[in-house]
Design an enzyme around this catalytic site. Structure first.
Site, short mmCIF file in Angstrom:
data_model
loop_
_atom_site.label_atom_id
_atom_site.label_comp_id
_atom_site.label_asym_id
_atom_site.label_seq_id
_atom_site.Cartn_x
_atom_site.Cartn_y
_atom_site.Cartn_z
N GLU A 44 -4.03 7.49 -4.66
CA GLU A 44 -4.35 6.89 -6.44
C GLU A 44 -5.76 7.31 -6.63
O GLU A 44 -6.68 7.41 -5.62
CB GLU A 44 -4.39 5.40 -5.96
N ARG A 86 0.84 -1.20 -0.01
CA ARG A 86 0.00 0.06 0.10
C ARG A 86 0.92 1.24 -0.14
O ARG A 86 1.95 1.23 0.88
CB ARG A 86 -0.89 0.14 1.30
N HIS A 90 -1.25 0.30 -9.41
CA HIS A 90 -2.01 -0.74 -8.76
C HIS A 90 -2.67 -1.91 -9.50
O HIS A 90 -3.65 -2.12 -9.20
CB HIS A 90 -3.04 0.09 -7.72
C1 8YV Z 1 -7.54 -4.73 -5.38
C2 8YV Z 1 -5.65 -5.09 -3.82
O1 8YV Z 1 -8.31 -5.18 -4.67
O2 8YV Z 1 -6.33 -7.30 -2.94
C3 8YV Z 1 -5.81 -5.89 -2.78
O3 8YV Z 1 -5.78 -5.61 -1.55
O4 8YV Z 1 -5.20 -4.11 -3.45
C4 8YV Z 1 -6.01 -5.33 -5.19
O5 8YV Z 1 -6.21 -6.64 -5.29
C5 8YV Z 1 -7.97 -4.63 -6.67
O6 8YV Z 1 -7.17 -3.82 -7.61
C6 8YV Z 1 -9.28 -4.11 -6.99
O7 8YV Z 1 -9.55 -2.71 -6.50
#
Ligand code: 8YV
Length: 313
Positions: A261, A232, A279
């Site tokens: 983002e 993150r 991302h």
């Molecule tokens: C997002 C992610 O969920 O799994 C996670 O924690 O950051 C990604 O897989 C995906 O980009 C959908 O927003």
């Protein structure tokens, strides 16, 4: 009678088809507000198929009187106020394991692509520079480089397993030592950064990990160091990172995640020692289909009064 759910952001056809076959689906598109929904929809919605990285806190949860379930599309749930959900008896699920391989693949891909200058080299050819000006600038070797993994959860471990055959030492930071194949444990990120060439961040997001990789760790990584973040944006002190890249305190970075983002700090856009990814570490058709299925399976279990498959609370 179909139950009512609320989806967030955009879903692919392979998700919307099965969701709409089972539920009355309401949607909050990107940038949408709860107030855009009809009062009837708000009164009927019992579960969220949540997606995206916007905050989901008390205000939104309280707006839906029948809300009992938030099924997150993703392993990370740092934007969901799980403590508040628990206090209201709202169940939360996520999608662990199914995306581990993809996130680890992308992290390792970023190590190689950034070290070998693959994106810039492709541009070199496309812009006619190879024919006009000759060979592209030299890159940096990956094989044999020592790697430090910040956070040895499922994804961190998968990254280490992929990089071990490259022959360098594998170090990891975590609160306690874990069973590994000869990897070196550190309780201090700065100490680990001193010992490695490449630092790969795979921490979970949330309040406990904000800015864990900070100015001291970047200094310790040093002018030949490469930082990769597949976790993150909040886990790395972004101001310190920008400064380190601008002053060559570290050699380079490769990032899939950012603090703000998708409107990332424009200072990133002018750097030539950075590889940027939007991302997208779980972003393969294969994995996204499985994530959607797991989200739906959790919703189905909730509505059937069965045990949730991958509960968070
Ligand atoms: C997002 C992610 O969920 O799994 C996670 O924690 O950051 C990604 O897989 C995906 O980009 C959908 O927003």
């Amino acid at each position: 009678m179909k139950r009512h759910i609320l989806t967030f952001e955009t879903y692919d056809d392979w998700d919307t088809g099965p969701l709409e076959a089972t539920y009355v689906v309401h949607n909050l598109p990107h940038g949408g507000e709860v107030s855009d929904l009809s009062s009837e929809a708000i009164a009927n919605i019992e579960a969220f198929a949540f997606k995206g990285h916007n905050k989901l806190g008390a205000e939104t949860m309280n707006a839906f009187p029948k809300l009992g379930m938030i099924a997150n599309y993703g392993v990370g749930y740092d934007t969901i106020d799980v403590a508040y959900a628990s206090s209201k008896g709202i169940r939360v699920t996520n999608t662990p394991d199914v995306l581990t391989d993809d996130v680890a693949d992308l992290a390792v891909g970023m190590v190689i692509a950034q070290s070998r200058g693959m994106v810039g080299a492709s541009e070199w050819i496309k812009s006619g520079n190879w024919a006009k000006n000759g060979a592209y600038q030299l890159g940096n070797k990956v094989t044999g480089k020592s790697v430090g993994i910040v956070g040895l959860g499922r994804i961190g471990r998968a990254v280490g397993e992929r990089l071990q055959p490259f022959g360098g030492e594998i170090h990891y930071y975590s609160r306690s030592a874990k069973g590994t194949n000869g990897w070196t444990h550190h309780e201090d990120i700065v100490e680990m950064a001193k010992a490695v060439d490449i630092l790969i961040v795979t921490l979970s997001g949330g309040p406990d990990t904000i800015g864990m990789v900070g100015v001291d760790a970047l200094k310790a990584l040093g002018p030949e160091g490469l930082l990769v973040n597949a976790s993150r944006g909040t886990t790395v002190d972004e101001e310190a990172l920008l400064e380190a890249l601008e002053t060559s305190t570290i050699r380079a970075a490769a990032l899939d995640v950012f603090e703000n983002e998708p409107n990332i700090n424009p200072r990133f856009l002018t750097l030539n020692n950075i590889l940027l990814q939007p991302h997208q570490s779980s972003g393969t058709t294969e994995t996204r289909k499985v994530m959607g299925q797991l989200q739906r399976d959790n919703l189905a279990a909730y509505f059937a009064g069965k045990e949730l498959l991958t509960p968070v609370n």
